[in-house]
Design an enzyme around this catalytic site. Structure first.
Site, short mmCIF file in Angstrom:
data_model
loop_
_atom_site.label_atom_id
_atom_site.label_comp_id
_atom_site.label_asym_id
_atom_site.label_seq_id
_atom_site.Cartn_x
_atom_site.Cartn_y
_atom_site.Cartn_z
N SER A 130 -18.48 10.06 -21.43
CA SER A 130 -17.74 11.21 -21.98
C SER A 130 -18.33 11.66 -23.31
O SER A 130 -18.50 12.87 -23.56
CB SER A 130 -16.25 10.87 -22.12
OG SER A 130 -16.07 9.74 -22.95
N THR A 148 -12.76 -1.59 -33.39
CA THR A 148 -12.67 -1.56 -34.86
C THR A 148 -12.84 -0.16 -35.41
O THR A 148 -12.44 0.11 -36.54
CB THR A 148 -13.75 -2.47 -35.47
OG1 THR A 148 -15.01 -2.21 -34.81
CG2 THR A 148 -13.41 -3.94 -35.31
N ASP A 161 -18.54 6.22 -30.49
CA ASP A 161 -19.32 6.68 -29.34
C ASP A 161 -20.05 7.98 -29.65
O ASP A 161 -21.24 8.13 -29.36
CB ASP A 161 -18.41 6.87 -28.13
CG ASP A 161 -17.75 5.58 -27.68
OD1 ASP A 161 -18.14 4.50 -28.19
OD2 ASP A 161 -16.84 5.64 -26.84
N GLU A 165 -11.99 14.85 -28.30
CA GLU A 165 -11.45 13.81 -27.43
C GLU A 165 -10.05 13.39 -27.86
O GLU A 165 -9.18 13.13 -27.04
CB GLU A 165 -12.39 12.59 -27.40
CG GLU A 165 -12.02 11.64 -26.29
CD GLU A 165 -13.20 10.89 -25.70
OE1 GLU A 165 -12.95 9.92 -24.99
OE2 GLU A 165 -14.35 11.27 -25.94
N LEU A 180 -20.01 2.80 -21.07
CA LEU A 180 -21.25 3.20 -21.74
C LEU A 180 -21.17 4.61 -22.31
O LEU A 180 -22.17 5.20 -22.68
CB LEU A 180 -22.44 3.08 -20.78
CG LEU A 180 -22.68 1.67 -20.21
CD1 LEU A 180 -23.86 1.68 -19.25
CD2 LEU A 180 -22.89 0.64 -21.32
N SER A 181 -19.96 5.14 -22.37
CA SER A 181 -19.69 6.41 -23.07
C SER A 181 -20.28 7.64 -22.41
O SER A 181 -20.92 8.47 -23.05
CB SER A 181 -20.14 6.33 -24.52
OG SER A 181 -19.36 5.40 -25.20
N SER A 216 -21.90 21.15 -13.20
CA SER A 216 -22.34 19.76 -13.21
C SER A 216 -23.13 19.44 -11.94
O SER A 216 -22.64 19.64 -10.83
CB SER A 216 -21.13 18.81 -13.30
OG SER A 216 -21.53 17.48 -13.03
N TYR A 248 -5.17 1.78 -23.94
CA TYR A 248 -5.99 2.00 -25.15
C TYR A 248 -5.10 2.50 -26.28
O TYR A 248 -5.13 1.98 -27.41
CB TYR A 248 -7.06 3.05 -24.82
CG TYR A 248 -8.10 3.26 -25.89
CD1 TYR A 248 -9.39 2.75 -25.73
CD2 TYR A 248 -7.82 3.99 -27.04
CE1 TYR A 248 -10.36 2.95 -26.70
CE2 TYR A 248 -8.79 4.19 -28.01
CZ TYR A 248 -10.05 3.68 -27.83
OH TYR A 248 -11.00 3.88 -28.79
#
EC number: 2.7.1.6
Length: 385
Positions: free
Chosen positions: A127, A35, A171, A159, A124-125, A67, A220
């Site tokens: 990124s 949404t 997110d 993004e 769970l985001s 990283s 997506y």
């Protein structure tokens, strides 16, 4: 819990010097899926899983990043003529730096070491957490106050325009603005938000299906295109609408003949999901956990049947979760095609729920689900310790 000593030591070994520490959480969305890019309503909560950064400013305009998760390093020069995307994990970090600069804020170079406990590909985001922690660190090291709403917008822009994923703002917004022990109802058009308490008689339980059918960024983006097509086709009948947020269920039903069946079903998910989020905020305020759970169950059915973003393993996991004693409701959470299921479970039933669901899901699919109970956390900021 983060190991700040390890972060500092790893930074000193990689870059030398003493860093500042920052954190940004992943999130679970309790209700309101897809949404956000329709200017609608969402209700996520920030999680204990988080991206952490140890970072120090440099005297030049070079950003170096390493990283601990994948062992890889990269760098960009902010003074370079162009910093094009590379098509890998660094786009999430460097894209934020590029967007901050494009917005007129000058950054210093920095050495950044990142580590994340947010599972990649789980919905769970991970990124967004990387984007937000990088942006927060760069702004702070450069001496700028951090406006968490503006940071969320810039991370979303990174993004959308740099990574090429046409996500909404949910997110990044919840990672920036989470509230301890509360979900956050967010109006994705105005960006007004309202903390909604999670009754202490219940816990949020997240179960990872352990499958990820590549989202299939393409899938997506196809869903987003369907929504935009629906708005275009409904405009002659409904007038000045700019997003499905502006369409009521009655208006959609009265004008469904304007829409191809697939587009209609995509729109129906968004329109009904917005209504569910608004209802969910009301019932949580009243502490009506049973009604909230029914809304979660209805949300999953809509994602499965109308938006078609679930998959067999996730549907199995949801069905197992929904059948357990003490569960109020369960649904897929995240972009879709795999990832996690979120359930709301009575506190006294959580341990049995986790054990039974894990065993039943393994028997059904052969996958061993990572399952954990969690409490909502605060949004991004300095990491203390």
């Amino acid at each position: 819990m983060s190991d700040t000593v390890h972060l500092r030591e790893a930074f000193a070994e990689r870059f030398g010097g003493t860093p500042q520490l920052f954190r940004a959480p992943g999130r679970v969305n309790l209700i309101g899926e897809h949404t956000d890019y329709n200017d609608g309503f969402v209700m996520p909560a920030a999680l204990e899983f988080e991206a952490e950064a140890a970072a120090a400013a440099r005297d030049d305009r070079i950003i170096r990043i390493h990283s601990l998760n994948n062992g890889k390093s990269a760098e960009i020069d902010l003074d370079a003529a162009a910093n094009a995307p590379r098509g890998d994990w660094t786009d999430y970090a460097f894209g934020v730096a590029v967007m901050i600069e494009q917005a007129g804020t000058t950054l210093k170079g920095a050495d950044i070491l990142v580590s994340s406990t947010v599972p990649v590909g789980s919905g769970l985001s991970s990124s967004a957490a990387l984007e937000v922690v990088t942006g927060y660190a760069l702004l702070s090291l450069s001496g700028h106050a951090v406006d968490t709403v503006e940071l969320a917008k810039l991370c979303q822009k990174a993004e959308n325009e740099y990574v090429g994923m046409r996500c909404g703002i949910m997110d990044q917004f919840i990672s920036c603005n989470g509230v301890h022990d509360h979900a956050l109802m967010i109006d994705c058009r105005s960006l007004e938000r309202k903390p909604v308490p999670i009754d202490p008689k219940a816990r949020i339980v997240v179960a990872n299906s352990m499958v990820h059918h590549a989202l299939a960024d393409g899938e997506y983006n196809k869903r987003r295109n369907s929504c935009e097509e629906g708005v275009r086709l409904l405009q002659p009948a409904l007038g000045d609408i700019t997003a499905l947020r502006d369409v009521s269920f009655d208006a959609l039903e009265e004008n469904r003949d304007f829409l191809p069946d697939l587009t209609y079903r995509r729109c129906r998910h968004i329109v009904t999901e917005n209504e569910r989020v608004l209802a969910a905020a009301d019932v949580l305020e009243r502490g009506d956990l049973k009604a909230f759970g029914q809304l979660m169950n209805a949300s999953h059915a809509s994602m499965r049947d109308d938006y078609e973003i679930s998959c067999a393993e996730v549907d199995t996991l949801v069905a197992i979760a929904q059948s357990q004693p003490g569960v109020f409701g369960a649904r897929m959470t995240g972009g879709g095609f795999g990832g996690c299921v979120v359930s709301l479970v009575a506190v006294e039933a959580v341990d049995d729920f986790i054990e039974t669901v894990r065993a039943a899901y393994f028997e059904a699919t052969g996958h061993t689900s990572d399952i954990f109970a969690c409490a909502p956390q605060d949004g991004a900021g300095p990491l203390v310790g």
